[in-house]
Design a protein around this motif. Structure first.
Motif, PDB file in Angstrom:
ATOM      1  N   PRO A  17      12.450  -4.961  -3.694  1.00  0.00           N
ATOM      2  CA  PRO A  17      12.109  -3.816  -4.542  1.00  0.00           C
ATOM      3  C   PRO A  17      11.694  -2.588  -3.737  1.00  0.00           C
ATOM      4  O   PRO A  17      11.311  -2.696  -2.572  1.00  0.00           O
ATOM      5  CB  PRO A  17      10.935  -4.342  -5.368  1.00  0.00           C
ATOM      6  CG  PRO A  17      10.276  -5.328  -4.467  1.00  0.00           C
ATOM      7  CD  PRO A  17      11.407  -5.992  -3.713  1.00  0.00           C
ATOM      8  N   LYS A  18      11.762  -1.423  -4.404  1.00  0.00           N
ATOM      9  CA  LYS A  18      11.217  -0.193  -3.806  1.00  0.00           C
ATOM     10  C   LYS A  18       9.699  -0.343  -3.784  1.00  0.00           C
ATOM     11  O   LYS A  18       9.099  -0.812  -4.753  1.00  0.00           O
ATOM     12  CB  LYS A  18      11.592   1.027  -4.632  1.00  0.00           C
ATOM     13  CG  LYS A  18      13.070   1.321  -4.664  1.00  0.00           C
ATOM     14  CD  LYS A  18      13.356   2.581  -5.458  1.00  0.00           C
ATOM     15  CE  LYS A  18      13.067   2.334  -6.921  1.00  0.00           C
ATOM     16  NZ  LYS A  18      13.440   3.448  -7.786  1.00  0.00           N
ATOM     17  N   MET A  19       9.083   0.058  -2.680  1.00  0.00           N
ATOM     18  CA  MET A  19       7.635  -0.040  -2.524  1.00  0.00           C
ATOM     19  C   MET A  19       7.104   1.306  -2.055  1.00  0.00           C
ATOM     20  O   MET A  19       7.808   2.053  -1.373  1.00  0.00           O
ATOM     21  CB  MET A  19       7.285  -1.112  -1.494  1.00  0.00           C
ATOM     22  CG  MET A  19       7.825  -2.489  -1.819  1.00  0.00           C
ATOM     23  SD  MET A  19       7.402  -3.740  -0.594  1.00  0.00           S
ATOM     24  CE  MET A  19       8.486  -3.274   0.758  1.00  0.00           C
ATOM     25  N   THR A  20       5.862   1.593  -2.400  1.00  0.00           N
ATOM     26  CA  THR A  20       5.205   2.827  -1.979  1.00  0.00           C
ATOM     27  C   THR A  20       4.176   2.502  -0.909  1.00  0.00           C
ATOM     28  O   THR A  20       3.358   1.590  -1.083  1.00  0.00           O
ATOM     29  CB  THR A  20       4.505   3.502  -3.169  1.00  0.00           C
ATOM     30  OG1 THR A  20       5.470   3.739  -4.192  1.00  0.00           O
ATOM     31  CG2 THR A  20       3.855   4.816  -2.767  1.00  0.00           C
ATOM     32  N   ILE A  21       4.214   3.245   0.191  1.00  0.00           N
ATOM     33  CA  ILE A  21       3.207   3.090   1.250  1.00  0.00           C
ATOM     34  C   ILE A  21       1.881   3.618   0.709  1.00  0.00           C
ATOM     35  O   ILE A  21       1.802   4.755   0.238  1.00  0.00           O
ATOM     36  CB  ILE A  21       3.592   3.868   2.523  1.00  0.00           C
ATOM     37  CG1 ILE A  21       4.924   3.377   3.104  1.00  0.00           C
ATOM     38  CG2 ILE A  21       2.469   3.825   3.562  1.00  0.00           C
ATOM     39  CD1 ILE A  21       4.905   2.018   3.746  1.00  0.00           C
ATOM     40  N   THR A  22       0.845   2.787   0.757  1.00  0.00           N
ATOM     41  CA  THR A  22      -0.472   3.209   0.272  1.00  0.00           C
ATOM     42  C   THR A  22      -1.490   3.344   1.393  1.00  0.00           C
ATOM     43  O   THR A  22      -2.520   3.994   1.224  1.00  0.00           O
ATOM     44  CB  THR A  22      -1.031   2.220  -0.770  1.00  0.00           C
ATOM     45  OG1 THR A  22      -1.142   0.922  -0.176  1.00  0.00           O
ATOM     46  CG2 THR A  22      -0.138   2.154  -1.995  1.00  0.00           C
ATOM     47  N   GLU A  23      -1.191   2.734   2.545  1.00  0.00           N
ATOM     48  CA  GLU A  23      -2.135   2.785   3.661  1.00  0.00           C
ATOM     49  C   GLU A  23      -1.428   2.296   4.916  1.00  0.00           C
ATOM     50  O   GLU A  23      -0.585   1.402   4.862  1.00  0.00           O
ATOM     51  CB  GLU A  23      -3.321   1.866   3.352  1.00  0.00           C
ATOM     52  CG  GLU A  23      -4.426   1.875   4.353  1.00  0.00           C
ATOM     53  CD  GLU A  23      -5.593   0.966   3.950  1.00  0.00           C
ATOM     54  OE1 GLU A  23      -6.506   0.831   4.776  1.00  0.00           O
ATOM     55  OE2 GLU A  23      -5.586   0.406   2.851  1.00  0.00           O
ATOM     56  N   GLY A  24      -1.761   2.898   6.041  1.00  0.00           N
ATOM     57  CA  GLY A  24      -1.263   2.439   7.333  1.00  0.00           C
ATOM     58  C   GLY A  24      -2.444   2.124   8.215  1.00  0.00           C
ATOM     59  O   GLY A  24      -3.430   2.846   8.209  1.00  0.00           O
ATOM     60  N   PHE A  25      -2.385   1.020   8.943  1.00  0.00           N
ATOM     61  CA  PHE A  25      -3.497   0.675   9.821  1.00  0.00           C
ATOM     62  C   PHE A  25      -2.981  -0.093  11.022  1.00  0.00           C
ATOM     63  O   PHE A  25      -1.808  -0.427  11.094  1.00  0.00           O
ATOM     64  CB  PHE A  25      -4.587  -0.101   9.084  1.00  0.00           C
ATOM     65  CG  PHE A  25      -4.110  -1.303   8.311  1.00  0.00           C
ATOM     66  CD1 PHE A  25      -4.186  -2.567   8.853  1.00  0.00           C
ATOM     67  CD2 PHE A  25      -3.596  -1.158   7.039  1.00  0.00           C
ATOM     68  CE1 PHE A  25      -3.758  -3.664   8.136  1.00  0.00           C
ATOM     69  CE2 PHE A  25      -3.177  -2.253   6.307  1.00  0.00           C
ATOM     70  CZ  PHE A  25      -3.245  -3.512   6.870  1.00  0.00           C
ATOM     71  N   GLY A  26      -3.837  -0.354  11.980  1.00  0.00           N
ATOM     72  CA  GLY A  26      -3.424  -0.996  13.220  1.00  0.00           C
ATOM     73  C   GLY A  26      -2.536  -0.091  14.051  1.00  0.00           C
ATOM     74  O   GLY A  26      -1.511  -0.515  14.551  1.00  0.00           O
ATOM     75  N   LYS A  27      -2.924   1.179  14.170  1.00  0.00           N
ATOM     76  CA  LYS A  27      -2.161   2.175  14.916  1.00  0.00           C
ATOM     77  C   LYS A  27      -0.750   2.310  14.361  1.00  0.00           C
ATOM     78  O   LYS A  27       0.221   2.433  15.105  1.00  0.00           O
ATOM     79  CB  LYS A  27      -2.145   1.843  16.402  1.00  0.00           C
ATOM     80  CG  LYS A  27      -3.505   1.923  17.046  1.00  0.00           C
ATOM     81  CD  LYS A  27      -3.433   1.735  18.530  1.00  0.00           C
ATOM     82  CE  LYS A  27      -4.832   1.816  19.123  1.00  0.00           C
ATOM     83  NZ  LYS A  27      -4.836   1.602  20.558  1.00  0.00           N
ATOM     84  N   GLY A  28      -0.613   2.230  13.040  1.00  0.00           N
ATOM     85  CA  GLY A  28       0.677   2.436  12.402  1.00  0.00           C
ATOM     86  C   GLY A  28       1.610   1.248  12.450  1.00  0.00           C
ATOM     87  O   GLY A  28       2.766   1.348  12.068  1.00  0.00           O
ATOM     88  N   MET A  29       1.139   0.107  12.894  1.00  0.00           N
ATOM     89  CA  MET A  29       2.001  -1.062  13.022  1.00  0.00           C
ATOM     90  C   MET A  29       2.133  -1.839  11.713  1.00  0.00           C
ATOM     91  O   MET A  29       3.140  -2.467  11.471  1.00  0.00           O
ATOM     92  CB  MET A  29       1.459  -2.003  14.101  1.00  0.00           C
ATOM     93  CG  MET A  29       1.455  -1.395  15.479  1.00  0.00           C
ATOM     94  SD  MET A  29       3.095  -1.285  16.201  1.00  0.00           S
ATOM     95  CE  MET A  29       3.504  -2.983  16.431  1.00  0.00           C
ATOM     96  N   VAL A  30       1.111  -1.836  10.873  1.00  0.00           N
ATOM     97  CA  VAL A  30       1.118  -2.578   9.618  1.00  0.00           C
ATOM     98  C   VAL A  30       0.855  -1.607   8.476  1.00  0.00           C
ATOM     99  O   VAL A  30       0.010  -0.719   8.590  1.00  0.00           O
ATOM    100  CB  VAL A  30       0.040  -3.695   9.619  1.00  0.00           C
ATOM    101  CG1 VAL A  30       0.006  -4.419   8.297  1.00  0.00           C
ATOM    102  CG2 VAL A  30       0.295  -4.669  10.752  1.00  0.00           C
ATOM    103  N   TYR A  31       1.599  -1.789   7.383  1.00  0.00           N
ATOM    104  CA  TYR A  31       1.473  -0.900   6.231  1.00  0.00           C
ATOM    105  C   TYR A  31       1.180  -1.695   4.979  1.00  0.00           C
ATOM    106  O   TYR A  31       1.773  -2.750   4.741  1.00  0.00           O
ATOM    107  CB  TYR A  31       2.767  -0.108   6.024  1.00  0.00           C
ATOM    108  CG  TYR A  31       3.047   0.837   7.163  1.00  0.00           C
ATOM    109  CD1 TYR A  31       2.540   2.126   7.155  1.00  0.00           C
ATOM    110  CD2 TYR A  31       3.781   0.427   8.262  1.00  0.00           C
ATOM    111  CE1 TYR A  31       2.779   2.986   8.203  1.00  0.00           C
ATOM    112  CE2 TYR A  31       4.030   1.277   9.318  1.00  0.00           C
ATOM    113  CZ  TYR A  31       3.516   2.558   9.278  1.00  0.00           C
ATOM    114  OH  TYR A  31       3.746   3.410  10.329  1.00  0.00           O
TER     115      TYR A  31
END
Length: 56
Positions: A17-31
């Motif tokens: 499915p289409k998903m919306t990014i709500t947060e990025g963490f771990g220096k941008g490695m995990v969303y």
């Protein structure tokens, strides 16, 4: 390394499915993402390299 910003619409490179990014963490490695299935809100966390921008 993939870089996404909050509000980007993404999908897994393997599909889904289409998903919306709500947060990025771990220096941008995990969303953290959210999406709807039959009107029910779902959440998940994905490594950036498994995601790609959704293009309609």
């Amino acid at each position: 390394m993939s870089v996404f910003k909050v509000g980007d619409i993404v999908i897994l490179k393997s599909g889904g499915p289409k998903m919306t990014i709500t947060e990025g963490f771990g220096k941008g490695m995990v969303y953290k993402t959210c999406w709807f299935v039959d009107g029910i809100l779902k959440w998940g966390e994905f490594v950036g390299d498994t995601l790609t921008i959704y293009e309609a």
